[in-house]
Design an enzyme around this catalytic site. Structure first.
Site, PDB file in Angstrom:
ATOM      1  N   ARG A  57      72.077  55.468  25.675  1.00  0.00           N
ATOM      2  CA  ARG A  57      71.208  56.467  25.036  1.00  0.00           C
ATOM      3  C   ARG A  57      71.237  56.279  23.514  1.00  0.00           C
ATOM      4  O   ARG A  57      72.137  55.616  22.994  1.00  0.00           O
ATOM      5  CB  ARG A  57      71.561  57.887  25.431  1.00  0.00           C
TER       6      ARG A  57
ATOM      7  N   HIS B 107      74.219  44.394  22.459  1.00  0.00           N
ATOM      8  CA  HIS B 107      72.930  44.370  23.153  1.00  0.00           C
ATOM      9  C   HIS B 107      72.773  43.031  23.875  1.00  0.00           C
ATOM     10  O   HIS B 107      73.071  41.983  23.296  1.00  0.00           O
ATOM     11  CB  HIS B 107      71.792  44.571  22.149  1.00  0.00           C
TER      12      HIS B 107
ATOM     13  N   VAL C 281      65.828  51.718  17.508  1.00  0.00           N
ATOM     14  CA  VAL C 281      66.278  51.198  18.801  1.00  0.00           C
ATOM     15  C   VAL C 281      66.714  49.740  18.615  1.00  0.00           C
ATOM     16  O   VAL C 281      65.867  48.850  18.476  1.00  0.00           O
ATOM     17  CB  VAL C 281      65.152  51.284  19.867  1.00  0.00           C
TER      18      VAL C 281
HETATM   19  C1  GAR Z   1      76.072  45.131  28.739  1.00  0.00           C
HETATM   20  O1  GAR Z   1      75.367  43.992  29.166  1.00  0.00           O
HETATM   21  C2  GAR Z   1      75.533  45.644  27.423  1.00  0.00           C
HETATM   22  O2  GAR Z   1      75.115  44.629  26.557  1.00  0.00           O
HETATM   23  C3  GAR Z   1      74.364  46.456  27.895  1.00  0.00           C
HETATM   24  O3  GAR Z   1      74.842  47.119  29.030  1.00  0.00           O
HETATM   25  C4  GAR Z   1      75.815  46.308  29.677  1.00  0.00           C
HETATM   26  C5  GAR Z   1      77.055  47.132  29.895  1.00  0.00           C
HETATM   27  O4  GAR Z   1      77.954  46.430  30.685  1.00  0.00           O
HETATM   28  N1  GAR Z   1      73.928  47.383  26.904  1.00  0.00           N
HETATM   29  C6  GAR Z   1      72.655  47.708  26.744  1.00  0.00           C
HETATM   30  O5  GAR Z   1      71.761  47.275  27.432  1.00  0.00           O
HETATM   31  C7  GAR Z   1      72.389  48.697  25.620  1.00  0.00           C
HETATM   32  N2  GAR Z   1      70.988  48.858  25.437  1.00  0.00           N
HETATM   33  P1  GAR Z   1      79.473  46.899  30.775  1.00  0.00           P
HETATM   34  O6  GAR Z   1      79.442  48.395  31.143  1.00  0.00           O
HETATM   35  O7  GAR Z   1      80.044  46.058  31.853  1.00  0.00           O
HETATM   36  O8  GAR Z   1      80.105  46.676  29.431  1.00  0.00           O
END
Ligand code: GAR
Length: 204
Positions: A91, A109, A144
């Site tokens: 978020r 990201h 964002v």
């Molecule tokens: C990761 O790939 C992170 O880069 C992404 O969520 C995943 C979390 O994985 N974040 C986003 O997309 C933020 N917009 P994790 O819970 O195993 O760390």
């Protein structure tokens, strides 16, 4: 540097940070608190196993994002938190936390920003037809995924990739990139010059 990690889900980046600290790769970073906006997020179990304090609030229990963030901030202040690592925190961060932690919030990201911001970085790169993607650790600002970039790592996009195989290749790199960025921040080795983040040789 006393840090809180914010995460909404699985927690593999949180675990990579905690493991790096345990291995001596983050001498100045202390993970004090794991916060989640999801009551049942698996990341909370990882934190409990690691002996790290957990906290979870559901935004829907608050009248506004400001009220929600004020409640979180109260705990961060009580724990004397100095910086925040967003690790799969799905978020937007609002002005309450941004103003309390200026240039002290990092995000990871799963794409090479400024390409493919938002919630589906891996899928968007694949559908666009990019041949290279990767991950980005950046400072968080009011946009964002728009803040100054600290670390990026690239991976190839293969012809037979699915969203899942590409995400798996990227997350391996995330687990290297995030500790590297947190180490630099916690040792005072980052200086922001406009949009550029410069690495200092030693803390000035
Ligand atoms: C990761 O790939 C992170 O880069 C992404 O969520 C995943 C979390 O994985 N974040 C986003 O997309 C933020 N917009 P994790 O819970 O195993 O760390």
């Amino acid at each position: 540097m006393r840090l809180a990690v914010f995460a909404s889900g699985r927690g593999s980046n949180f675990k990579a940070l905690v493991d790096a600290r345990r291995d001596g790769r983050l001498p100045e970073a202390e993970f004090v608190l794991c916060f989640s906006d999801k009551t049942n997020a698996p990341v909370l179990d990882i934190a409990r196993e690691a002996g790290i304090e957990t906290l979870h609030f559901s935004p829907k229990d608050f009248a506004s994002r400001e009220e929600y963030e004020k409640a979180v901030l109260k705990h961060l202040e009580a724990e004397k938190i100095e910086g925040i690592c967003l690790a799969g925190y799905m978020r937007l961060v609002g002005s309450t936390l941004l103003e309390a932690f200026p240039n002290r919030i990092l995000n990871i990201h799963p794409a090479l920003l400024p390409s493919f911001p938002g919630l589906h970085g891996q899928r968007d790169a694949l559908e666009y037809g990019a041949k290279v993607s990767g991950c980005t650790v950046h400072f968080v600002d009011g946009g964002v995924d728009t803040g100054p970039i600290v670390v990026q790592r690239a991976v190839p996009v293969l012809d037979d990739d699915t969203e899942e195989t590409l995400a798996a290749r990227i997350v391996e790199q995330e687990h290297q990139a995030y500790p590297e960025a947190v180490d630099l921040l916690s040792r005072g080795l980052l200086r922001i010059e406009g949009r550029r983040v410069v690495r200092l040789r030693s803390a000035d």
